[in-house]
Design a protein around this motif. Sequence first.
Motif, short mmCIF file in Angstrom:
data_model
loop_
_atom_site.label_atom_id
_atom_site.label_comp_id
_atom_site.label_asym_id
_atom_site.label_seq_id
_atom_site.Cartn_x
_atom_site.Cartn_y
_atom_site.Cartn_z
N THR A 147 0.57 -1.30 0.17
CA THR A 147 -0.22 -0.03 -0.34
C THR A 147 0.93 0.86 -0.57
O THR A 147 0.34 2.33 -0.28
CB THR A 147 -0.74 -0.20 1.58
OG1 THR A 147 -1.86 -1.26 1.69
CG2 THR A 147 -1.87 1.17 0.98
N ALA A 148 2.18 1.26 0.33
CA ALA A 148 2.89 2.75 0.80
C ALA A 148 3.68 2.60 -1.25
O ALA A 148 3.75 4.07 -0.69
CB ALA A 148 4.27 2.36 1.53
N ILE A 149 3.75 1.78 -1.40
CA ILE A 149 4.50 1.82 -2.55
C ILE A 149 3.32 2.52 -3.34
O ILE A 149 3.44 3.31 -4.40
CB ILE A 149 4.80 0.50 -2.95
CG1 ILE A 149 5.84 -0.47 -2.58
CG2 ILE A 149 5.31 0.17 -5.26
CD1 ILE A 149 6.21 -1.62 -2.77
N LEU A 150 1.97 1.79 -3.41
CA LEU A 150 1.05 2.31 -4.25
C LEU A 150 0.85 3.53 -4.37
O LEU A 150 0.49 4.70 -4.51
CB LEU A 150 -0.10 1.30 -3.85
CG LEU A 150 0.14 -0.05 -4.86
CD1 LEU A 150 -1.19 -1.23 -4.53
CD2 LEU A 150 0.56 0.12 -6.67
N ALA A 151 0.88 4.10 -2.72
CA ALA A 151 0.89 5.40 -2.23
C ALA A 151 1.34 6.13 -3.02
O ALA A 151 0.54 7.40 -3.03
CB ALA A 151 0.02 5.62 -1.24
N GLY A 152 2.39 6.04 -2.70
CA GLY A 152 3.40 6.88 -3.08
C GLY A 152 3.60 6.91 -4.78
O GLY A 152 3.40 7.87 -5.03
N ASP A 153 3.08 5.99 -5.39
CA ASP A 153 2.97 6.26 -6.79
C ASP A 153 2.17 6.80 -7.30
O ASP A 153 2.11 7.52 -8.03
CB ASP A 153 3.11 4.59 -7.58
CG ASP A 153 4.04 3.56 -7.31
OD1 ASP A 153 5.77 3.77 -7.23
OD2 ASP A 153 3.39 2.63 -7.47
N ALA A 154 0.60 7.07 -6.60
CA ALA A 154 -0.48 7.39 -6.82
C ALA A 154 -0.12 9.36 -6.36
O ALA A 154 -0.53 10.12 -7.26
CB ALA A 154 -1.40 6.92 -5.86
N LEU A 155 0.35 9.39 -5.30
CA LEU A 155 0.93 10.53 -5.20
C LEU A 155 1.32 11.49 -6.11
O LEU A 155 0.99 12.64 -6.63
CB LEU A 155 1.12 11.06 -4.07
CG LEU A 155 0.05 10.89 -2.08
CD1 LEU A 155 1.65 10.72 -1.39
CD2 LEU A 155 -0.39 12.22 -2.53
N LEU A 156 2.55 10.63 -6.72
CA LEU A 156 3.71 11.37 -7.81
C LEU A 156 2.50 11.86 -9.07
O LEU A 156 2.59 12.40 -9.25
CB LEU A 156 4.18 10.07 -8.30
CG LEU A 156 5.16 10.72 -9.30
CD1 LEU A 156 6.50 12.00 -9.23
CD2 LEU A 156 6.89 9.50 -9.52
N THR A 157 2.00 10.75 -9.02
CA THR A 157 0.70 10.32 -10.34
C THR A 157 -0.30 11.46 -9.92
O THR A 157 -0.30 12.20 -11.00
CB THR A 157 0.12 9.60 -10.80
OG1 THR A 157 1.14 8.18 -10.79
CG2 THR A 157 -0.89 9.11 -12.02
N LEU A 158 -0.32 11.99 -9.23
CA LEU A 158 -1.59 13.07 -8.46
C LEU A 158 -1.50 14.59 -9.16
O LEU A 158 -1.85 15.21 -9.70
CB LEU A 158 -2.14 12.89 -7.32
CG LEU A 158 -2.58 13.68 -6.51
CD1 LEU A 158 -4.29 14.34 -7.43
CD2 LEU A 158 -2.78 13.54 -5.38
N ALA A 159 0.39 14.02 -8.72
CA ALA A 159 1.21 15.62 -8.61
C ALA A 159 0.54 16.78 -10.49
O ALA A 159 0.24 17.14 -10.90
CB ALA A 159 2.43 15.66 -8.24
N PHE A 160 0.99 15.53 -10.93
CA PHE A 160 1.63 16.02 -12.28
C PHE A 160 -0.30 16.19 -12.87
O PHE A 160 -0.47 17.26 -13.86
CB PHE A 160 1.88 14.54 -13.63
CG PHE A 160 3.05 14.90 -12.88
CD1 PHE A 160 3.94 15.60 -13.75
CD2 PHE A 160 3.72 13.78 -12.65
CE1 PHE A 160 5.62 15.47 -13.77
CE2 PHE A 160 5.46 13.94 -12.35
CZ PHE A 160 6.38 14.67 -12.52
#
Lengths: 299, 299
Positions: B115-128
């Motif tokens: 979940t931490a890996i995915l949450a990080g991925d999703a925060l990065l994606t969200l930023a753009f």
Amino acid sequence: MDGDGFEALLASTAARVEVRLAAILGGEGPLAGAPERVRAAMAHGALGGGKRLRPFLVIEAAALFGASAEDALDAAVALECVHCYSLVHDDLPAMDDDAMRRGKPTVHKAYDEATAILAGDALLTLAFGLIADSASLSLAARSTLVLMLARDAGAGGMVGGQALDLAAESRDLTEAEIATMQAMKTGALIAFACEAGPVVADADAADRQRLRRFGELVGLAFQLADDLLDETADATTLGKAAGKDRERGKKTLPALKGHDWTRQRLGDLVAAAEDELSVYGERGETLLAAARFVAHRLR
Amino acid sequence: MDGDGFEALLASTAARVEVRLAAILGGEGPLAGAPERVRAAMAHGALGGGKRLRPFLVIEAAALFGASAEDALDAAVALECVHCYSLVHDDLPAMDDDAMRRGKPTVHKAYDEATAILAGDALLTLAFGLIADSASLSLAARSTLVLMLARDAGAGGMVGGQALDLAAESRDLTEAEIATMQAMKTGALIAFACEAGPVVADADAADRQRLRRFGELVGLAFQLADDLLDETADATTLGKAAGKDRERGKKTLPALKGHDWTRQRLGDLVAAAEDELSVYGERGETLLAAARFVAHRLR
């Protein structure tokens, strides 16, 4: 277009995508300042494998509206970077824990876990930069594609689907939940690919919506065919472990509903995809060949 | 502006950023379709902590060129999402293996590694996506900011710096290598923050270059001050483990060159930052107060 003609075209586009990816991941352009190990791990995760179906769909969906393959290439390559990052992270021990991918060791096996996490992060980041820097796209197209990609790759799309898929290891999903999970996990990026075509070509909203629906149908067919192959093919054909879903207790639609139902449903999805593109007549033939290939492929 | 006045302004901007982040991570807008667990993990990783220095720099650097805080807010919040994703991933067992962050359990401790890996991925994606969807930005500004963020957060910037930092656990870096690593790992996002200001305001290239150089100086000061604090402060003050660099055998400049040298160097960096903004006269005062705060902070 017959099956052999389609596969030749797919292979030719894959080669073009590979050349561009190899140039970028070889350290030209945006990766000029990247440390060698993380750059090499990115290349390991993204080069030398895969049918490059998603970039093919971007390029062919753009061609339907008059854009050249060159015009669509940055968006196509960016999408492939996102797909490959997702594979690198999904393969990690904390996720699906896979040792082999496309016939070679996964990134965390060939390098190490930290490098695999960073290489995945960097591939995702690179993708957005490639779109924003694409001289062949209008500023409006760049902005729209970044927004679409963030939506389809993010927590409400691919990443969210992977989270639901992991949750399915500890709890049986209903048929509706499986459909939602799959529409997010694999469907969203395939739908992005098809919708990206008209955006690259600055086509109108109706075309975008039509290609989006077409892409959603192709995405459904892709996942159903994938799950069927997981049950029926062997590891040598797939280049990765087969039968893993069943072994993990993950419910798939072919497992729940049977193989005959699945083949019937695949036929229905292809028919619906044909309806969606009927307005374009013969110009839609290559994309329809892609839909048939996705539904009926043997690996 | 005195130190107390600056800290009050910083806290006020942090509150504004927090409100916006909380709305987005609460499930409004782009995260409407996200599964609850991954959305909650994203919120855990991004809400309720930090000085929000990077968004503050975006907003104040934009204000220098006449843009309102509201106009700069999407870019500011996007940058904070990238910063928070990097913390979530850096804390993972395969990376820095930290259990506490900002006085609470890290995301993989509060949830799980996947979940931490995915949450990080999703925060990065969200930023753009936040940048691309920002109605207050021109299309040119959106495109430029996405490209800049991809460069500064990617393998040639922050991710590359983290890779070099991990490599430093097994091999002593030279002073020059430490400087390169830090310029990438923390310097790049701080430089992005300052350069983003004039881009938000559609200011000219000379202003962009000046703010970039200012940001690079602030980034250097930030990391030096951080390393000094790691040696001199205790865990309660920091909200995270102190002395970890030394314990891991990681060489820092304060460890190599001494505390007096470090304090002298911090003073020099602030002086250089003042020179860089002198052309703006009193209008540059808030950003200079930020530079002084970064160099001389006690936590």
